[in-house]
Design a protein around this motif. Structure first.
Motif, PDB file in Angstrom:
ATOM      1  N   VAL A 191     -20.628  25.728  -0.434  1.00  0.00           N
ATOM      2  CA  VAL A 191     -20.963  24.543  -1.218  1.00  0.00           C
ATOM      3  C   VAL A 191     -19.738  23.651  -1.279  1.00  0.00           C
ATOM      4  N   LYS A 192     -19.903  22.391  -0.889  1.00  0.00           N
ATOM      5  CA  LYS A 192     -18.813  21.404  -0.982  1.00  0.00           C
ATOM      6  C   LYS A 192     -19.341  20.216  -1.762  1.00  0.00           C
ATOM      7  N   GLY A 193     -18.736  19.967  -2.935  1.00  0.00           N
ATOM      8  CA  GLY A 193     -19.287  18.957  -3.824  1.00  0.00           C
ATOM      9  C   GLY A 193     -20.645  19.425  -4.303  1.00  0.00           C
ATOM     10  N   ASN A 194     -21.667  18.630  -4.058  1.00  0.00           N
ATOM     11  CA  ASN A 194     -23.036  19.016  -4.417  1.00  0.00           C
ATOM     12  C   ASN A 194     -23.872  19.350  -3.184  1.00  0.00           C
ATOM     13  N   THR A 195     -23.194  19.613  -2.056  1.00  0.00           N
ATOM     14  CA  THR A 195     -23.900  19.874  -0.802  1.00  0.00           C
ATOM     15  C   THR A 195     -23.850  21.353  -0.439  1.00  0.00           C
ATOM     16  N   PHE A 230     -20.100  26.245  10.212  1.00  0.00           N
ATOM     17  CA  PHE A 230     -18.844  26.046   9.482  1.00  0.00           C
ATOM     18  C   PHE A 230     -17.894  27.184   9.811  1.00  0.00           C
ATOM     19  N   THR A 231     -16.606  26.936   9.624  1.00  0.00           N
ATOM     20  CA  THR A 231     -15.583  27.924   9.938  1.00  0.00           C
ATOM     21  C   THR A 231     -15.205  28.714   8.688  1.00  0.00           C
ATOM     22  N   ILE A 232     -14.488  29.815   8.906  1.00  0.00           N
ATOM     23  CA  ILE A 232     -13.975  30.591   7.773  1.00  0.00           C
ATOM     24  C   ILE A 232     -13.003  29.742   6.961  1.00  0.00           C
ATOM     25  N   GLU A 233     -12.178  28.937   7.653  1.00  0.00           N
ATOM     26  CA  GLU A 233     -11.221  28.092   6.944  1.00  0.00           C
ATOM     27  C   GLU A 233     -11.938  27.084   6.047  1.00  0.00           C
ATOM     28  N   GLU A 234     -13.032  26.520   6.557  1.00  0.00           N
ATOM     29  CA  GLU A 234     -13.816  25.597   5.731  1.00  0.00           C
ATOM     30  C   GLU A 234     -14.428  26.325   4.549  1.00  0.00           C
ATOM     31  N   ALA A 235     -14.878  27.537   4.775  1.00  0.00           N
ATOM     32  CA  ALA A 235     -15.469  28.330   3.699  1.00  0.00           C
ATOM     33  C   ALA A 235     -14.432  28.660   2.626  1.00  0.00           C
ATOM     34  N   GLN A 236     -13.219  29.013   3.055  1.00  0.00           N
ATOM     35  CA  GLN A 236     -12.161  29.337   2.092  1.00  0.00           C
ATOM     36  C   GLN A 236     -11.785  28.129   1.243  1.00  0.00           C
ATOM     37  N   GLY A 237     -11.960  26.924   1.789  1.00  0.00           N
ATOM     38  CA  GLY A 237     -11.639  25.711   1.047  1.00  0.00           C
ATOM     39  C   GLY A 237     -12.822  25.105   0.317  1.00  0.00           C
ATOM     40  N   ALA A 238     -13.978  25.793   0.351  1.00  0.00           N
ATOM     41  CA  ALA A 238     -15.183  25.262  -0.299  1.00  0.00           C
ATOM     42  C   ALA A 238     -15.106  25.441  -1.812  1.00  0.00           C
ATOM     43  N   ASP A 239     -15.997  24.772  -2.503  1.00  0.00           N
ATOM     44  CA  ASP A 239     -16.081  24.905  -3.958  1.00  0.00           C
ATOM     45  C   ASP A 239     -16.780  26.204  -4.356  1.00  0.00           C
ATOM     46  N   GLU A 240     -17.761  26.608  -3.551  1.00  0.00           N
ATOM     47  CA  GLU A 240     -18.502  27.845  -3.797  1.00  0.00           C
ATOM     48  C   GLU A 240     -18.928  28.427  -2.457  1.00  0.00           C
ATOM     49  N   ALA A 241     -19.345  29.690  -2.495  1.00  0.00           N
ATOM     50  CA  ALA A 241     -19.994  30.326  -1.354  1.00  0.00           C
ATOM     51  C   ALA A 241     -20.983  31.339  -1.902  1.00  0.00           C
ATOM     52  N   PHE A 242     -21.994  31.632  -1.081  1.00  0.00           N
ATOM     53  CA  PHE A 242     -22.957  32.653  -1.505  1.00  0.00           C
ATOM     54  C   PHE A 242     -23.720  33.176  -0.300  1.00  0.00           C
ATOM     55  N   ILE A 243     -24.481  34.229  -0.503  1.00  0.00           N
ATOM     56  CA  ILE A 243     -25.350  34.793   0.526  1.00  0.00           C
ATOM     57  C   ILE A 243     -26.761  34.883  -0.038  1.00  0.00           C
ATOM     58  N   THR A 244     -27.734  35.033   0.858  1.00  0.00           N
ATOM     59  CA  THR A 244     -29.106  35.317   0.433  1.00  0.00           C
ATOM     60  C   THR A 244     -29.680  36.424   1.299  1.00  0.00           C
ATOM     61  N   SER A 245     -30.506  37.253   0.678  1.00  0.00           N
ATOM     62  CA  SER A 245     -31.254  38.287   1.398  1.00  0.00           C
ATOM     63  C   SER A 245     -32.338  38.799   0.471  1.00  0.00           C
ATOM     64  N   GLY A 262     -13.058  28.516  -4.372  1.00  0.00           N
ATOM     65  CA  GLY A 262     -13.117  27.751  -5.624  1.00  0.00           C
ATOM     66  C   GLY A 262     -12.209  28.366  -6.671  1.00  0.00           C
ATOM     67  N   ALA A 263     -12.781  28.638  -7.837  1.00  0.00           N
ATOM     68  CA  ALA A 263     -12.014  29.228  -8.936  1.00  0.00           C
ATOM     69  C   ALA A 263     -11.935  30.743  -8.841  1.00  0.00           C
ATOM     70  N   GLY A 264     -12.545  31.315  -7.784  1.00  0.00           N
ATOM     71  CA  GLY A 264     -12.538  32.761  -7.646  1.00  0.00           C
ATOM     72  C   GLY A 264     -13.562  33.453  -8.524  1.00  0.00           C
ATOM     73  N   THR A 265     -14.492  32.682  -9.041  1.00  0.00           N
ATOM     74  CA  THR A 265     -15.583  33.208  -9.866  1.00  0.00           C
ATOM     75  C   THR A 265     -16.890  32.586  -9.385  1.00  0.00           C
ATOM     76  N   PRO A 266     -18.032  33.206  -9.689  1.00  0.00           N
ATOM     77  CA  PRO A 266     -19.307  32.614  -9.270  1.00  0.00           C
ATOM     78  C   PRO A 266     -19.456  31.181  -9.759  1.00  0.00           C
ATOM     79  N   GLY A 267     -19.901  30.312  -8.850  1.00  0.00           N
ATOM     80  CA  GLY A 267     -20.031  28.910  -9.180  1.00  0.00           C
ATOM     81  C   GLY A 267     -21.389  28.550  -9.750  1.00  0.00           C
ATOM     82  N   PRO A 268     -21.517  27.357 -10.304  1.00  0.00           N
ATOM     83  CA  PRO A 268     -22.754  26.965 -10.977  1.00  0.00           C
ATOM     84  C   PRO A 268     -23.947  26.774 -10.056  1.00  0.00           C
ATOM     85  N   ILE A 269     -23.736  26.324  -8.835  1.00  0.00           N
ATOM     86  CA  ILE A 269     -24.871  26.095  -7.944  1.00  0.00           C
ATOM     87  C   ILE A 269     -25.487  27.423  -7.500  1.00  0.00           C
TER      88      ILE A 269
END
Length: 286
Positions: A191-195, A230-245, A262-269
């Motif tokens: 997640v980057k911004g609201n995207t 997206f790359t791992i570097e882009e992911a590390q600089g993102a605001d959030e990340a998540f998986i689905t299954s 991000g902040a190293g904690t689960p993000g709001p999105i």
């Protein structure tokens, strides 16, 4: 207590369930599978799993089992017999057994093997990990090229999970040509911004049933989505990340290769999408 399982038309105690040693799923990993979640004793996204199963069978030119049109009833009966409130149902279809090992597909008169069993998972929807978030590592993607077919060829994903475990993490994201394909058993997002950004569909990743539902709910919630690599570097600089299954629903990722996301904690999105997914999925569960 012994589970009741399903094998080729019979409901059996698990200790009495057998499949031939010449079955092609055993010898060649010539099989496909689906895992459907159960919440409140009801099936989540069953129609999507059944449709993807049919696609996998078609892509491998594999016959449908005779009981294909009865799969919903079989799932429901297994839920009832095993008293499953929260958990999963595993389904596997193989090309069957022609009586001896051969690389060539058996003739069309060989019946496919159909197996289903339940896994009882109390607290599946309220996993503590959803509040903590996953830590993942990156690994090279060394799987075969048709990852869009949900086959039983799961040795490398299993190796990836063991690599993650050895690193003190929860899972691994696989990298090909410098970009993330997916997790070992899940689709990956940042997640980057609201995207929300997730890899586009193709033969490189599994077309996740939970992925499709989550993206649909995100669009309905007026969230912006980009389907691209997206790359791992882009992911590390993102605001959030998540998986689905099907087994994790929406699970936040808080660390990638030792770097906090991000902040190293689960993000709001991610948290909101998990809430929406569980709420909406329960409404239409069957």
């Amino acid at each position: 207590m012994s589970r009741t399982v399903y094998v080729n038309g019979e409901y059996l105690p698990e200790e009495k369930a057998t499949v031939s040693i010449f079955d092609r799923s055993f010898l060649m990993a010539d099989g496909v599978y689906e895992v459907t979640s159960v919440l409140g004793g009801k099936l989540i996204d069953f129609a999507g799993h059944a449709k993807r199963l049919e696609r996998s069978l078609n892509e491998l030119e594999m016959q449908k089992p005779d009981a294909f049109d009865d799969l919903l009833d079989i799932h429901r009966e297994l839920v009832r017999l095993n008293d499953i409130d929260e958990g999963m149902i595993y389904l596997q279809v193989s090309r069957g057994s022609a009586g001896d090992r051969d690389f060539a597909y058996p003739s069309a008169d060989v019946k496919p093997t159909l197996v289903l069993f339940t896994q009882n998972k109390p607290g599946l929807a309220d996993s503590p990990k959803a509040l903590e978030g996953f830590k993942v590592i990156s690994i090279d993607d060394q799987r075969w090229g048709r990852r869009d077919i949900k086959t039983t060829q799961l040795l490398y994903p299993s190796m990836g999970k063991m690599m993650a475990k050895a690193a003190g993490c929860d899972d691994a994201w696989m990298i090909e040509d410098g970009h993330v394909t997916e997790g070992t058993s899940n689709n990956a997002y940042i997640v980057k911004g609201n995207t929300i950004i997730t890899r586009h569909l193709g033969t490189e990743i599994l077309h996740g049933i939970t992925r499709a539902a989550v993206l649909r709910f995100a669009k309905e919630a007026q969230m912006k989505i980009e389907e691209r690599s997206f790359t791992i570097e882009e992911a590390q600089g993102a605001d959030e990340a998540f998986i689905t299954s099907a087994s994790t629903f929406v699970m936040p990722v808080v660390e990638i290769d030792g770097a906090a996301v991000g902040a190293g904690t689960p993000g709001p999105i991610a948290a909101r999408l998990r809430e929406i997914y569980l709420e909406e999925s329960r409404k239409v569960a069957i």
